[in-house]
Design a protein around this motif. Structure first.
Motif, mmCIF file in Angstrom:
data_model
loop_
_atom_site.group_PDB
_atom_site.id
_atom_site.type_symbol
_atom_site.label_atom_id
_atom_site.label_comp_id
_atom_site.label_asym_id
_atom_site.label_seq_id
_atom_site.Cartn_x
_atom_site.Cartn_y
_atom_site.Cartn_z
ATOM 1 N N MET A 1 0.840 -1.182 0.000
ATOM 2 C CA MET A 1 0.000 0.000 0.000
ATOM 3 C C MET A 1 0.883 1.243 0.000
ATOM 4 O O MET A 1 1.805 1.380 0.776
ATOM 5 C CB MET A 1 -0.890 -0.022 1.245
ATOM 6 C CG MET A 1 -1.809 1.151 1.319
ATOM 7 S SD MET A 1 -2.965 0.877 2.666
ATOM 8 C CE MET A 1 -3.204 2.525 3.173
ATOM 9 N N THR A 2 0.575 2.180 -0.889
ATOM 10 C CA THR A 2 1.363 3.397 -0.984
ATOM 11 C C THR A 2 0.733 4.513 -0.144
ATOM 12 O O THR A 2 -0.480 4.610 -0.041
ATOM 13 C CB THR A 2 1.500 3.855 -2.453
ATOM 14 O OG1 THR A 2 2.294 5.036 -2.479
ATOM 15 C CG2 THR A 2 0.172 4.121 -3.089
ATOM 16 N N THR A 3 1.581 5.314 0.471
ATOM 17 C CA THR A 3 1.085 6.423 1.275
ATOM 18 C C THR A 3 1.230 7.748 0.543
ATOM 19 O O THR A 3 0.832 8.779 1.066
ATOM 20 C CB THR A 3 1.842 6.509 2.619
ATOM 21 O OG1 THR A 3 3.226 6.664 2.341
ATOM 22 C CG2 THR A 3 1.592 5.277 3.455
ATOM 23 N N GLU A 4 1.809 7.717 -0.664
ATOM 24 C CA GLU A 4 2.010 8.928 -1.442
ATOM 25 C C GLU A 4 0.695 9.396 -2.046
ATOM 26 O O GLU A 4 -0.088 8.604 -2.550
ATOM 27 C CB GLU A 4 3.026 8.659 -2.554
ATOM 28 C CG GLU A 4 3.619 9.906 -3.111
ATOM 29 C CD GLU A 4 4.789 9.606 -4.003
ATOM 30 O OE1 GLU A 4 4.769 10.112 -5.134
ATOM 31 O OE2 GLU A 4 5.689 8.860 -3.575
ATOM 32 N N MET A 5 0.441 10.686 -1.957
ATOM 33 C CA MET A 5 -0.796 11.264 -2.477
ATOM 34 C C MET A 5 -0.479 12.295 -3.548
ATOM 35 O O MET A 5 0.638 12.821 -3.608
ATOM 36 C CB MET A 5 -1.596 11.919 -1.350
ATOM 37 C CG MET A 5 -2.071 10.932 -0.296
ATOM 38 S SD MET A 5 -2.968 11.722 1.040
ATOM 39 C CE MET A 5 -4.440 12.261 0.205
ATOM 40 N N ASN B 1 5.879 17.313 -2.575
ATOM 41 C CA ASN B 1 6.010 15.893 -2.241
ATOM 42 C C ASN B 1 6.887 15.670 -1.017
ATOM 43 O O ASN B 1 7.079 14.546 -0.596
ATOM 44 C CB ASN B 1 6.556 15.106 -3.437
ATOM 45 C CG ASN B 1 5.568 15.086 -4.574
ATOM 46 O OD1 ASN B 1 4.356 15.078 -4.352
ATOM 47 N ND2 ASN B 1 6.059 15.085 -5.796
ATOM 48 N N THR B 2 7.436 16.739 -0.469
ATOM 49 C CA THR B 2 8.262 16.626 0.722
ATOM 50 C C THR B 2 7.358 16.372 1.921
ATOM 51 O O THR B 2 6.435 17.142 2.169
ATOM 52 C CB THR B 2 9.064 17.921 0.962
ATOM 53 O OG1 THR B 2 9.836 18.198 -0.195
ATOM 54 C CG2 THR B 2 9.957 17.792 2.170
ATOM 55 N N PRO B 3 7.588 15.284 2.653
ATOM 56 C CA PRO B 3 6.725 15.011 3.809
ATOM 57 C C PRO B 3 6.930 16.053 4.892
ATOM 58 O O PRO B 3 8.002 16.649 5.008
ATOM 59 C CB PRO B 3 7.182 13.629 4.272
ATOM 60 C CG PRO B 3 8.544 13.453 3.718
ATOM 61 C CD PRO B 3 8.628 14.294 2.479
#
Length: 133
Positions: free
Chosen positions: A1-5, A109-111
């Motif tokens: 599962m990816t957490t990237e949005m 895209n930087t958390p």
């Protein structure tokens, strides 16, 4: 599962556009004119930025997509097809009262950084939003 949005910028841009228009105000966007893919008339650029009136009465064929903001408008009497990558939109606000939102300029895209012991995020705890008037 990816957490990237995906980026939330196009969604916020559309929501704020609708909010400004629903309140009878004139939505304007501030754009980084030197960003790759920006196509605006040269005479509209001031200090590397351009302010565009995107009110439904001022433009035709407005498209606030996930990757591009596009529309047709007249500049000095000539029609121009304006294209702006969503990442180049720095802010959207109401011309009449300045209410709106400025977007962060860093890579989306930087958390986020982990909160510090006092609840702040890292060494720089200042807010990243500014009032646009």
């Amino acid at each position: 599962m990816t957490t990237e949005m995906t980026s939330n910028r196009p969604y916020l841009l559309r929501a704020l556009y609708e909010w400004i228009a629903d309140n009878g105000m004139t939505p304007h966007v501030l754009v980084e004119a030197g960003a790759e893919g920006v196509d605006v008339p040269d005479q509209a650029i001031q200090k590397g930025k351009v302010i565009l009136n995107i009110d439904h009465a001022a433009v035709r064929d407005l498209d606030l997509g996930n990757e591009w903001l596009t529309f047709k408008a007249r500049f000095s009497g000539s029609e121009h097809h304006v294209t702006v990558p969503i990442e180049a939109v720095l802010a959207i606000y109401s011309k009449e009262n300045g209410q709106g939102m400025m977007f962060a300029m860093e890579d989306e895209n930087t958390p986020p950084t982990e909160p510090g012991p006092d609840g702040g995020s890292g060494p720089d705890r200042r807010a990243h939003l500014k009032i646009v008037k």
